[in-house]
Write an enzyme that holds these catalytic residues in place. Structure first.
Site, PDB file in Angstrom:
ATOM      1  N   CYS A 158     -26.090 -12.663 -25.012  1.00 45.79           N
ATOM      2  CA  CYS A 158     -26.194 -14.167 -24.838  1.00 45.79           C
ATOM      3  C   CYS A 158     -27.438 -15.413 -24.197  1.00 45.79           C
ATOM      4  O   CYS A 158     -27.725 -14.525 -23.003  1.00 45.79           O
ATOM      5  CB  CYS A 158     -24.898 -14.654 -24.947  1.00 45.79           C
ATOM      6  SG  CYS A 158     -23.619 -14.053 -25.771  1.00 45.79           S
ATOM      7  N   GLY A 205     -30.805 -12.619 -26.811  1.00 37.96           N
ATOM      8  CA  GLY A 205     -29.466 -11.583 -28.171  1.00 37.96           C
ATOM      9  C   GLY A 205     -30.648 -12.707 -29.656  1.00 37.96           C
ATOM     10  O   GLY A 205     -31.212 -13.444 -29.223  1.00 37.96           O
ATOM     11  N   ASN A 249     -22.480 -17.704 -22.028  1.00 43.12           N
ATOM     12  CA  ASN A 249     -23.547 -15.834 -21.337  1.00 43.12           C
ATOM     13  C   ASN A 249     -22.188 -15.314 -20.741  1.00 43.12           C
ATOM     14  O   ASN A 249     -21.574 -15.715 -19.593  1.00 43.12           O
ATOM     15  CB  ASN A 249     -24.475 -16.781 -20.621  1.00 43.12           C
ATOM     16  CG  ASN A 249     -24.904 -15.710 -20.587  1.00 43.12           C
ATOM     17  OD1 ASN A 249     -26.389 -15.093 -19.523  1.00 43.12           O
ATOM     18  ND2 ASN A 249     -25.083 -13.665 -20.587  1.00 43.12           N
ATOM     19  N   GLY A 250     -21.880 -13.798 -21.169  1.00 41.40           N
ATOM     20  CA  GLY A 250     -21.193 -13.204 -19.948  1.00 41.40           C
ATOM     21  C   GLY A 250     -20.142 -12.467 -21.098  1.00 41.40           C
ATOM     22  O   GLY A 250     -19.814 -12.353 -21.977  1.00 41.40           O
ATOM     23  N   TYR A 277     -34.769  -6.305 -14.975  1.00 42.70           N
ATOM     24  CA  TYR A 277     -35.029  -5.822 -16.914  1.00 42.70           C
ATOM     25  C   TYR A 277     -34.799  -6.840 -17.476  1.00 42.70           C
ATOM     26  O   TYR A 277     -35.587  -7.382 -18.805  1.00 42.70           O
ATOM     27  CB  TYR A 277     -34.546  -4.796 -17.512  1.00 42.70           C
ATOM     28  CG  TYR A 277     -34.799  -4.525 -18.602  1.00 42.70           C
ATOM     29  CD1 TYR A 277     -35.759  -4.267 -19.533  1.00 42.70           C
ATOM     30  CD2 TYR A 277     -32.572  -4.792 -19.427  1.00 42.70           C
ATOM     31  CE1 TYR A 277     -35.285  -4.343 -20.770  1.00 42.70           C
ATOM     32  CE2 TYR A 277     -33.078  -4.390 -20.744  1.00 42.70           C
ATOM     33  CZ  TYR A 277     -34.184  -4.140 -21.073  1.00 42.70           C
ATOM     34  OH  TYR A 277     -33.805  -4.461 -22.753  1.00 42.70           O
TER      35      TYR A 277
END
Ligand code: SF4
Length: 484
Positions: free
Chosen positions: A17, A43, A118-119, A258
């Site tokens: 996300c 995402g 996000n997570g 990354y």
């Protein structure tokens, strides 16, 4: 006929996300669209925006890319208001359903409340079970909805008090943006596993997963939201709260390797420069005689530049990526599926033939992509193929918002480096060491008593409890499977 994500993408870890929140800016939703577009790498399966126009909340959510779903003037015109939050999402197959697309919205006692996450929460299943027993009716299968239900069970206090009350009960990783009447809220979990930055745009403010989302709309970067910090953006400015006990930081080191975009600054560090340093450290640790250093595009490029410079070996673009391959590829037969790899990458014979090649990539997940790349480079006439990886071996799954396969499918969980080299078909294979990675990030090495990053997918040292893992929690929180 099967519709699958392209096989090259299947062998990558995927960020699940990205979030944006804007307060006090004209046409906040239109700017949120741009911010989400810059975060599309975090995402690609769904996107959503909720705005507030002083009277009501307005929402649009859709499966697919931001540009495909938020380009129409009518949609932006409907998302009125000076404040908005947005979300891009990647999810595993079976969960790609519209009711899971964030921001989630709830009508709570104090008014409307939208949230984007996000997570990943590591005790969401346990909390969900308790809430359902107490009468909560869940609308989605996401862990995030647990937060709004926990807020609903708190009968007193402001919206901020209730959010804090909810977050005090959750475990895991979260960088959140939330929208209530007349305020936007941003929060990072006490370990700061996932990123969240704060920027300024005219008289207003913006929260975003990465600084590249600020750049696209011309906002100035102010600072990171700190681990354990909750910021409220409202008509009187930015208010910072520290509602959780302080803990040592454990930012996801894989963001540097990354996930984050190379033009972003995360945790005070340029992602591009960090990747070059990791490549240089890899060259120091694992040199080998060669004629050319070639990145596996696109994510291997900065580390390959760093490796080539340190090793004093020419850097060449030996693998060319086709940028016009769609996200999904319709694969009518096994034969075509087998050919799929060449749809996205092709070897550039001119820089490979009769040379000893060092390939630099950021990670090996299942190893299927690496094997095909090596075959491709050998077919283009390489004399030797050596592979260097700018992360340590990925031996454990992530429970903090990155899609990783089960441990059994991770090549490095089942094989040592020598066996992996044989499977992939290279003359030599080396990964950066965990200490080398910490050195590249400006630390003396990894202090196992107090690591400064989350590095659990390389070490198995998870920085939080994994409550749901002990109870055989299902991957999703509902029995209902829907199609989009
Ligand atoms: S387990 Fe790996 S990918 Fe997940 S947060 Fe930790 S370092 Fe990042």
């Amino acid at each position: 006929m099967t519709i699958r994500t392209h096989p090259f993408d299947d062998d990558k870890l995927r960020e699940e996300c990205g979030v944006v929140g804007i307060y006090g800016v004209e046409q906040a939703a239109a700017r949120t669209v741009l911010g989400l577009h810059a975060l599309q790498h975090r995402g690609q399966e769904a996107a959503g925006i909720v705005s507030y126009d002083g009277r009501q909340f307005n929402a649009h959510r859709a499966l697919g890319h931001v540009a495909d779903n938020f380009s129409s003037e009518q949609i932006i015109a409907r998302l009125k208001g000076h404040s908005a939050i947005g979300h891009v999402r990647y999810s595993t197959t079976g969960e790609t359903i519209l009711r899971n697309v964030q921001p989630l919205f709830a009508d709570l006692e104090f008014g409307g409340f939208a949230i984007g996450h996000n997570g990943n929460l590591t005790n969401a299943h346990a909390l969900h079970r308790d809430l359902v027993r107490r009468g909560s009716l869940f609308q989605s299968t996401t862990d995030t909805e647990v937060i709004t239900h926990l807020m609903a069970t708190q009968l007193r206090g402001s919206v901020v008090d209730r959010l804090i009350h909810a977050l005090q009960q959750v475990e895991g990783a979260y960088s959140l943006v939330a929208l209530a009447q007349e305020m936007v809220i941003g929060v990072r979990d006490p370990l700061g596993v996932r990123p969240l930055v704060l920027g300024r745009l005219g008289d207003g403010y913006i929260l975003a997963s990465e600084t590249c989302a600020l750049d696209i709309i011309g906002a100035d970067f102010l600072r990171d939201v700190e681990p354990g910090e909750l910021v409220v953006l409202d008509s009187s400015g930015v208010h910072s709260l520290r509602p959780f006990p302080a803990q040592p930081r454990r930012f996801c080191v894989f963001e540097h390797i990354y996930f984050a975009r190379p033009d972003s600054i995360v945790e005070g560090s340029s992602v591009y420069e960090a990747r070059k340093r990791i490549g240089a450290e890899l060259a120091r640790e694992a040199p080998t005689p060669a004629d050319v250093v070639i990145p596996v595009p696109d994510s291997g490029v900065p580390a390959a530049i760093g490796y080539a410079a340190k090793a004093d070996i020419p850097f060449e673009l030996g693998i060319i990526r086709n940028h016009y391959v769609g996200r999904t590829f319709i694969e009518p037969t096994d034969h075509i599926r087998h050919l799929g790899v060449k749809l996205k990458h092709n070897a550039n014979r001119a820089s490979i033939e009769n040379r000893r090649v060092i390939l630099v990539d950021d990670s090996i997940v299942r190893g299927t992509t690496s094997k095909k790349i090596v075959e491709m480079v050998r077919s283009a006439g390489a004399n030797e193929v050596h592979m260097r990886i700018s992360s340590p071996p990925t031996t454990h799954s992530c429970f903090y918002g990155i899609d990783t396969p089960e441990r059994a499918e991770l090549l490095a969980a089942q094989n040592d480096v020598k066996a992996m080299a044989e499977i992939i078909g290279v003359d030599s294979l080396a990964f950066i060491s965990i200490d080398g990675l910490y050195r590249a990030m400006g630390r003396p090495g990894r202090d196992s008593n107090q690591p400064q990053f989350c590095d659990a997918c390389f070490t198995g040292d998870y920085p939080t409890r994994l409550t749901d893992q002990g109870v055989g929690a299902p991957a999703q929180l509902s029995l209902l499977a829907e199609t989009a």
